[in-house]
Scaffold this motif. Structure first.
Motif, PDB file in Angstrom:
ATOM      1  N   ALA A   1       0.852  -1.196   0.000  1.00 30.63           N
ATOM      2  CA  ALA A   1       0.000   0.000   0.000  1.00 30.63           C
ATOM      3  C   ALA A   1       0.882   1.238   0.000  1.00 30.63           C
ATOM      4  N   GLY A   2       0.600   2.159  -0.914  1.00 35.87           N
ATOM      5  CA  GLY A   2       1.345   3.407  -0.980  1.00 35.87           C
ATOM      6  C   GLY A   2       2.717   3.284  -1.620  1.00 35.87           C
ATOM      7  N   MET A   3       3.059   2.101  -2.103  1.00 36.80           N
ATOM      8  CA  MET A   3       4.379   1.861  -2.691  1.00 36.80           C
ATOM      9  C   MET A   3       4.584   2.721  -3.934  1.00 36.80           C
ATOM     10  N   ASP A   4       5.803   3.194  -4.144  1.00 34.66           N
ATOM     11  CA  ASP A   4       6.151   3.951  -5.336  1.00 34.66           C
ATOM     12  C   ASP A   4       5.781   3.139  -6.577  1.00 34.66           C
ATOM     13  N   GLU A   5       5.055   3.752  -7.494  1.00 36.24           N
ATOM     14  CA  GLU A   5       4.543   3.025  -8.656  1.00 36.24           C
ATOM     15  C   GLU A   5       5.644   2.444  -9.536  1.00 36.24           C
ATOM     16  N   ALA A   6       6.685   3.207  -9.813  1.00 33.05           N
ATOM     17  CA  ALA A   6       7.765   2.708 -10.668  1.00 33.05           C
ATOM     18  C   ALA A   6       8.480   1.530 -10.006  1.00 33.05           C
ATOM     19  N   GLU A   7       8.709   1.627  -8.711  1.00 32.80           N
ATOM     20  CA  GLU A   7       9.356   0.537  -7.973  1.00 32.80           C
ATOM     21  C   GLU A   7       8.467  -0.706  -7.961  1.00 32.80           C
TER      22      GLU A   7
END
Length: 98
Positions: A47-53
């Motif tokens: 949840a909330g993780m950087d999209e590119a990562e």
């Protein structure tokens, strides 16, 4: 010039992902990561993780570059296309972290 602008606009829409669709697809993810995407002692928070990562990790699981002990993530990621990944990532980003 008009064609170029249309291509850029289409690319940016596609890159964002559809969070609502991702939410519908998240059933398998929630089995391990929880319904809120916050995981537990054995499963990481997404949840909330950087999209590119997040996309990079899904692609690494899909390609076999990254492997978890049961290869469950590999099995799941190999079943996702680019749109599926973008939609799931948009959904989990929308949940926010912590």
């Amino acid at each position: 010039a008009v064609l170029f602008v249309m291509m850029v606009a289409a690319g940016s829409v596609q890159a964002g992902g559809a969070a609502a669709r991702g939410g519908e697809m998240s059933v398998d993810c929630s089995d391990c990561h929880g319904p809120d995407g916050k995981g537990d002692d054995q499963t990481p928070t997404i949840a909330g993780m950087d999209e590119a990562e997040h996309i990079a990790k899904l692609k690494a699981y899909a390609s076999g570059e990254k492997i978890d002990p049961t290869d469950m993530m590999g099995d799941i990621a190999r079943g996702l296309n680019e749109t599926d990944m973008a939609d799931l990532v948009a959904y989990y980003k929308s949940l926010g972290g912590n």
